[in-house]
Design an enzyme around this catalytic site. Structure first.
Site, mmCIF file in Angstrom:
data_model
loop_
_atom_site.group_PDB
_atom_site.id
_atom_site.type_symbol
_atom_site.label_atom_id
_atom_site.label_comp_id
_atom_site.label_asym_id
_atom_site.label_seq_id
_atom_site.Cartn_x
_atom_site.Cartn_y
_atom_site.Cartn_z
ATOM 1 N N LYS A 23 29.540 46.563 37.081
ATOM 2 C CA LYS A 23 30.701 45.451 37.319
ATOM 3 C C LYS A 23 30.432 44.753 38.768
ATOM 4 C CE LYS A 23 34.786 46.902 40.212
ATOM 5 N NZ LYS A 23 34.863 45.963 41.164
ATOM 6 N N ASN A 24 29.911 45.251 39.779
ATOM 7 C CA ASN A 24 29.710 44.746 41.199
ATOM 8 C C ASN A 24 28.350 43.782 40.969
ATOM 9 O OD1 ASN A 24 32.377 45.334 41.851
ATOM 10 N ND2 ASN A 24 31.541 47.058 43.310
ATOM 11 N N ARG A 94 38.433 40.330 43.945
ATOM 12 C CA ARG A 94 38.052 40.230 45.110
ATOM 13 C C ARG A 94 36.783 39.271 45.213
ATOM 14 N NH1 ARG A 94 38.421 40.171 50.889
ATOM 15 N NH2 ARG A 94 36.365 40.841 51.700
ATOM 16 N N ASP A 118 41.396 45.226 44.677
ATOM 17 C CA ASP A 118 42.227 46.442 44.965
ATOM 18 C C ASP A 118 42.606 46.643 46.278
ATOM 19 O OD1 ASP A 118 41.749 48.021 42.611
ATOM 20 O OD2 ASP A 118 39.966 48.667 43.155
ATOM 21 N N ASP A 308 32.956 53.734 46.932
ATOM 22 C CA ASP A 308 33.597 53.827 45.499
ATOM 23 C C ASP A 308 33.441 55.195 45.058
ATOM 24 O OD1 ASP A 308 34.034 51.046 45.845
ATOM 25 O OD2 ASP A 308 32.321 50.707 44.905
#
Ligand code: EPU
Length: 420
Positions: A23-24, A94, A118, A308
């Site tokens: 994802k990041n 974000r 988040d 995380d």
């Protein structure tokens, strides 16, 4: 009304589970594809809602998006129509702030609300704003938005990040690659997603030295060509599934991953007594005859213990013998979910917003609970899988932001989980 997960705990877990694209990384690859008028191809795209939101943001800017396969995208930002981002969607993730770099480089202007994501702490953007100011950007701030503007081209600058910031580093790199002159970013983030982004940019014609270190030196170029972004495996998914295997005493093989991105985790798990077999692209958890022992951790930027993964590790420690201190100095709001674990039967003392002490081992009882954010959310699913009886986890959608089709994948390895 959102949906909920219904989970019957204490099933036998085992088999194989496949890791999806990170994802990041992929969210930043989408932002980077705005740096060129040419076509960019993105592969191994996870089917998660954060990607959908980012694509909506790009679509509203007039960027061409074509789905060329189940997990592949073709992006063509020949023209970018708006420099004002859609506020509603920008507030959901974000990563929307990372669009600031390419927009300033291509349009000289960017208007954004305070980015969302988040709720795990304050999550300010002061490092981005100070970095951009050094590159010649004027920042106007009102109650609801930031207006960033540069007269002429961005100019290279010497930037020191007061604290290591992942999205801060990425946004500044994405601005610097097309700036006039040289930029140095010191105390830069070294996360694998940042390094991979830089490597992809170099293939597009960017000049970046020091990739993978905490000092990035970028010499601006006038133009970038099309790019190819192969999304690296999600290391947080990899770590999540490995700990899932260990806490269920399961023979579980995690496939399509890059174990090399998680050295600190493997070291801690080994210290706690877990048995894991690390392959080139696989990790296997081996059932044990005795319990793990409590081992303390402190989260740290890469290559340290990933924040995380802290919630999942904290849960793992509730199953270990003895006491462990969990210290997460990176965000202020990442340990409050332990209160929910206590409601399920854990014995965790919250010392302050950054520290908890876990006393293990404890048994869990199924409860009706709510998911607060992506990582605490997946942790509660895992806790429910350990618990006696049924658990209901509301706010299931928040987990879809980072984990693709989680209930289907967990069912395949034996979990009794349904979404209603
Ligand atoms: N910070 C500032 N000012 C800034 C930027 C950051 O004070 O301008 C502080 C933050 O408050 C925090 C620290 O710096 O205390 C580090 O934050 P960072 O900027 O690195 O976090 P981020 O870039 O907002 C990314 C990931 C997070 C992950 C963190 C840390 C994305 C979209 N998000 O956030 O991922 O926890 O890095 O590794 O890349 C998740 O995937 O669940 C997630 C929350």
């Amino acid at each position: 009304m959102g949906s909920s997960f219904f989970i019957q705990g204490r099933q036998k877990i085992g088999g194989e589970i496949f890791v999806r694209g990170g994802k990041n990384f992929v969210l930043k690859a989408l932002a980077a594809s705005l740096l060129t008028e040419d076509v960019c191809l993105i592969k191994n795209v996870p089917q998660i809602t954060d990607v959908e939101v980012m694509l909506k943001l790009l679509g509203k800017m007039g960027v061409g998006i074509e789905k060329t396969g189940k997990r592949s995208l073709k992006i063509k930002a020949e023209e970018i129509k708006n420099f004002e981002i859609d506020f509603e969607d920008a507030r959901k993730i974000r990563a929307s702030i990372v669009l600031s770099g390419p927009l300033l480089a291509r349009k000289g202007k960017f208007i954004i609300p305070h980015p969302g994501g988040d709720v795990i702490g304050k999550r300010p953007i002061d490092f981005f704003l100070r970095g951009f100011e050094k590159m010649g950007v004027t920042v106007k701030r009102t109650d609801s938005k930031y207006e960033l503007e540069t007269k002429g081209k961005l100019k290279g600058a010497k930037i020191f990040l007061p604290k290591i910031s992942v999205t801060g580093t990425e946004a500044l790199v994405l601005a610097a690659v097309l700036a006039k002159g040289d930029t140095v970013i010191d105390n830069a983030a070294m996360e694998p997603e940042v390094a991979h982004l830089c490597k992809c940019l170099v293939k597009m014609g960017a000049k970046i030295r020091g990739i993978g270190t905490n000092s990035l030196k970028i010499s601006g170029v006038t133009k970038l060509k099309g790019g190819f972004f192969k999304t690296i495996p999600d290391r947080i998914e990899t770590g999540t599934f490995a700990m899932l295997g260990i806490m269920n005493n399961a023979d579980l093989t995690i496939k399509n991953c890059n174990p090399g991105h998680l050295e600190t985790l493997w070291d801690k798990l080994e210290e706690a007594g877990a048995k894991i077999e690390i392959g080139e692209n696989t990790v296997r958890t081996i059932p044990l005859k005795k319990r793990l022992k409590g081992v303390s951790i402190q989260t740290h930027e890469y290559p340290g213990f990933a924040t995380d993964l802290q919630p999942i590790y904290t849960l793992l420690m509730t199953q270990a013998e003895g006491v462990s201190l969990i210290h997460d100095p990176i965000f202020e709001g990442r340990l409050f979910f332990t209160d929910t674990l206590n409601r399920m039967g854990a014995d965790i003392v919250i010392c302050d917003p950054h520290r908890v002490v876990v006393n293990g081992p404890t048994n869990f009882l199924g409860k009706h609970i709510e998911s607060p954010d992506i990582r605490a959310g997946i942790t509660l699913i895992l806790a429910a899988m350990l618990a006696k009886g049924e658990s209901i986890i509301d706010n299931a959608e928040i987990i879809d932001r980072g984990y693709e089709n989680i209930e289907k994948r967990l069912r395949k390895i034996g979990a009794a989980i349904e979404r209603r």
